[in-house]
Design a protein around this motif. Structure first.
Motif, PDB file in Angstrom:
ATOM      1  N   ARG A 140      -2.714  14.904 -26.628  1.00 44.48           N
ATOM      2  CA  ARG A 140      -2.086  15.174 -25.300  1.00 44.48           C
ATOM      3  C   ARG A 140      -0.751  14.385 -25.146  1.00 44.48           C
ATOM      4  NH1 ARG A 140      -4.880  17.159 -19.622  1.00 44.48           N
ATOM      5  NH2 ARG A 140      -3.315  18.473 -19.566  1.00 44.48           N
ATOM      6  N   SER A 141       0.314  15.999 -24.642  1.00 42.48           N
ATOM      7  CA  SER A 141       1.494  14.897 -24.430  1.00 42.48           C
ATOM      8  C   SER A 141       1.944  14.353 -23.099  1.00 42.48           C
ATOM      9  CB  SER A 141       2.809  15.786 -24.388  1.00 42.48           C
ATOM     10  OG  SER A 141       2.628  16.790 -25.566  1.00 42.48           O
ATOM     11  N   VAL A 142       2.536  12.912 -23.054  1.00 47.93           N
ATOM     12  CA  VAL A 142       2.118  12.478 -21.737  1.00 47.93           C
ATOM     13  C   VAL A 142       3.999  11.780 -21.530  1.00 47.93           C
ATOM     14  CG1 VAL A 142       1.108  10.351 -22.581  1.00 47.93           C
ATOM     15  CG2 VAL A 142       1.656  10.616 -20.398  1.00 47.93           C
ATOM     16  N   ARG A 143       3.796  11.752 -20.247  1.00 48.53           N
ATOM     17  CA  ARG A 143       5.514  10.984 -19.879  1.00 48.53           C
ATOM     18  C   ARG A 143       4.919  10.293 -18.621  1.00 48.53           C
ATOM     19  NH1 ARG A 143      10.905  15.001 -18.593  1.00 48.53           N
ATOM     20  NH2 ARG A 143       9.644  15.328 -20.967  1.00 48.53           N
ATOM     21  N   PHE A 144       5.717   8.640 -18.197  1.00 49.90           N
ATOM     22  CA  PHE A 144       5.056   8.107 -17.838  1.00 49.90           C
ATOM     23  C   PHE A 144       6.394   7.372 -16.486  1.00 49.90           C
ATOM     24  CE2 PHE A 144       1.969   7.487 -19.879  1.00 49.90           C
ATOM     25  CZ  PHE A 144       0.872   6.747 -19.567  1.00 49.90           C
ATOM     26  N   ARG A 145       6.188   7.080 -15.098  1.00 51.38           N
ATOM     27  CA  ARG A 145       7.752   6.943 -14.334  1.00 51.38           C
ATOM     28  C   ARG A 145       7.063   6.189 -13.537  1.00 51.38           C
ATOM     29  NH1 ARG A 145       8.525  11.915  -9.879  1.00 51.38           N
ATOM     30  NH2 ARG A 145       6.778  11.629  -8.493  1.00 51.38           N
ATOM     31  N   TRP A 146       7.812   5.167 -13.611  1.00 51.72           N
ATOM     32  CA  TRP A 146       7.874   3.542 -12.165  1.00 51.72           C
ATOM     33  C   TRP A 146       8.353   4.477 -11.116  1.00 51.72           C
ATOM     34  CZ3 TRP A 146       8.642   3.536 -17.305  1.00 51.72           C
ATOM     35  CH2 TRP A 146       7.379   3.212 -18.219  1.00 51.72           C
ATOM     36  N   ARG A 147       7.758   4.147 -10.404  1.00 56.65           N
ATOM     37  CA  ARG A 147       7.934   4.902  -8.911  1.00 56.65           C
ATOM     38  C   ARG A 147       8.521   4.099  -7.879  1.00 56.65           C
ATOM     39  NH1 ARG A 147       5.410   9.945  -5.462  1.00 56.65           N
ATOM     40  NH2 ARG A 147       6.787   9.405  -3.738  1.00 56.65           N
ATOM     41  N   LEU A 148       9.443   3.847  -6.896  1.00 53.89           N
ATOM     42  CA  LEU A 148       9.621   2.705  -5.839  1.00 53.89           C
ATOM     43  C   LEU A 148      10.321   3.763  -4.394  1.00 53.89           C
ATOM     44  CD1 LEU A 148      10.083   0.140  -5.387  1.00 53.89           C
ATOM     45  CD2 LEU A 148      12.767   0.041  -6.123  1.00 53.89           C
ATOM     46  N   GLY A 149       8.815   3.296  -3.666  1.00 54.01           N
ATOM     47  CA  GLY A 149       9.556   3.377  -2.416  1.00 54.01           C
ATOM     48  C   GLY A 149       9.671   2.508  -1.159  1.00 54.01           C
ATOM     49  N   THR A 150      10.468   2.772  -0.236  1.00 55.94           N
ATOM     50  CA  THR A 150      11.128   1.478   0.538  1.00 55.94           C
ATOM     51  C   THR A 150      10.809   2.023   1.947  1.00 55.94           C
ATOM     52  OG1 THR A 150      12.928   1.977   0.588  1.00 55.94           O
ATOM     53  CG2 THR A 150      12.318   0.978  -1.000  1.00 55.94           C
ATOM     54  N   ASP A 151      10.838   1.822   3.262  1.00 53.40           N
ATOM     55  CA  ASP A 151      10.777   2.441   3.707  1.00 53.40           C
ATOM     56  C   ASP A 151      11.940   2.053   4.648  1.00 53.40           C
ATOM     57  OD1 ASP A 151      10.454  -0.669   5.102  1.00 53.40           O
ATOM     58  OD2 ASP A 151       9.178  -0.394   6.611  1.00 53.40           O
ATOM     59  N   TYR A 152      11.824   2.845   5.722  1.00 54.14           N
ATOM     60  CA  TYR A 152      13.011   2.450   7.047  1.00 54.14           C
ATOM     61  C   TYR A 152      13.298   1.551   7.452  1.00 54.14           C
ATOM     62  CZ  TYR A 152      16.267   3.931  10.547  1.00 54.14           C
ATOM     63  OH  TYR A 152      17.232   4.435  11.436  1.00 54.14           O
ATOM     64  N   TYR A 153      12.888   0.147   7.175  1.00 50.86           N
ATOM     65  CA  TYR A 153      13.665  -1.155   8.259  1.00 50.86           C
ATOM     66  C   TYR A 153      13.544  -1.553   6.681  1.00 50.86           C
ATOM     67  CZ  TYR A 153      11.918   1.256  12.248  1.00 50.86           C
ATOM     68  OH  TYR A 153      11.391   2.071  13.256  1.00 50.86           O
ATOM     69  N   TYR A 154      14.740  -2.588   7.442  1.00 46.16           N
ATOM     70  CA  TYR A 154      14.978  -4.163   6.141  1.00 46.16           C
ATOM     71  C   TYR A 154      14.862  -5.362   7.074  1.00 46.16           C
ATOM     72  CZ  TYR A 154      18.448  -6.642   3.807  1.00 46.16           C
ATOM     73  OH  TYR A 154      19.017  -8.086   3.131  1.00 46.16           O
ATOM     74  N   LEU A 155      13.893  -5.911   6.872  1.00 44.68           N
ATOM     75  CA  LEU A 155      13.867  -7.400   7.158  1.00 44.68           C
ATOM     76  C   LEU A 155      14.351  -8.264   6.115  1.00 44.68           C
ATOM     77  CD1 LEU A 155      10.082  -6.770   7.741  1.00 44.68           C
ATOM     78  CD2 LEU A 155      11.672  -6.908   9.605  1.00 44.68           C
ATOM     79  N   ASN A 156      15.144  -8.952   7.086  1.00 46.88           N
ATOM     80  CA  ASN A 156      16.349  -9.891   5.520  1.00 46.88           C
ATOM     81  C   ASN A 156      15.462 -10.951   5.008  1.00 46.88           C
ATOM     82  OD1 ASN A 156      18.525 -10.755   4.351  1.00 46.88           O
ATOM     83  ND2 ASN A 156      19.117 -11.781   6.295  1.00 46.88           N
ATOM     84  N   ASP A 157      14.789 -11.550   6.169  1.00 46.17           N
ATOM     85  CA  ASP A 157      14.039 -12.459   5.394  1.00 46.17           C
ATOM     86  C   ASP A 157      13.231 -12.718   5.229  1.00 46.17           C
ATOM     87  OD1 ASP A 157      12.589 -11.839   7.431  1.00 46.17           O
ATOM     88  OD2 ASP A 157      11.286 -13.022   8.437  1.00 46.17           O
ATOM     89  N   SER A 158      12.347 -10.797   4.196  1.00 51.23           N
ATOM     90  CA  SER A 158      11.257 -10.749   3.945  1.00 51.23           C
ATOM     91  C   SER A 158      11.856 -10.073   2.488  1.00 51.23           C
ATOM     92  CB  SER A 158       9.877  -9.859   3.989  1.00 51.23           C
ATOM     93  OG  SER A 158       9.838  -8.588   4.670  1.00 51.23           O
TER      94      SER A 158
END
Length: 182
Positions: free
Chosen positions: A142-160
């Motif tokens: 078969r023909s296949v294509r890959f993707r690397w998907r990155l998700g982030t939430d609403y918040y941003y914790l500066n220390d982490s």
């Protein structure tokens, strides 16, 4: 949020980088769903045992056992119309190491969840470059294509908040048997 970065690569000088923080956005509005995908599908030879290999390093936002941000590997068999999580194809190296957190404190915040919330994924941190390999035998022919998907939430914790996701040395290959000695 994806770009080619110079300097932190496993080989050569460049690697693909997915940032989990956008300095051009308000720190209170960081929810995102971004990806880096192959430009074209590749046909895997029928009857073969192909593999996908890549090296990667990641450091996503987390606090204790709550993995707010993370990434997944997905594949498409219809030129990117629909995508399937590649977790079931994992065969060696670093696998998904947790579940992306779902906000439950206040129902009003559910729209602020990471778009990948409740999914297994690469979370927390890898502590340097690691590698992952996926057995593509079930996709052979078969023909296949890959993707690397990155998700982030609403918040941003500066220390982490630390980095994001570096992807390098991506290969689709198959092993061939050694020829017999005459």
């Amino acid at each position: 949020r994806w770009s080619v970065q110079n300097g932190y690569a496993t080989s050569g000088t460049n690697a693909l980088f997915g940032s989990e923080y956008d300095s051009g956005e308000n720190v209170d509005v960081q929810t995102s769903d971004s990806y880096a995908a192959m430009a074209n599908s590749v046909t895997l030879p029928a009857g073969s045992t192909p593999y996908l290999y890549f090296a990667h390093a990641y450091e996503f936002e987390f606090y204790k056992v709550q993995n707010y941000d993370g990434g997944v590997l997905e594949y498409s068999l219809d030129n990117g119309v629909t995508w399937t999580d590649a977790k079931a194809l994992f065969s060696a190296g670093k696998n998904y190491n947790g579940t992306i957190f779902t906000l439950t404190k206040n129902p009003l915040y559910l729209s602020d969840n990471n778009p990948l919330h409740a999914r297994p994924g690469f979370v927390n941190r890898s502590d340097g470059y690691v590698s992952s390999r996926y057995n593509l035998t079930s996709l052979a022919g078969r023909s296949v294509r890959f993707r690397w998907r990155l998700g982030t939430d609403y918040y941003y914790l500066n220390d982490s908040y630390l980095n994001g996701w570096m992807i390098d040395d991506v290969r689709i290959y198959q092993c061939v048997a050694n020829p017999s000695v005459p």
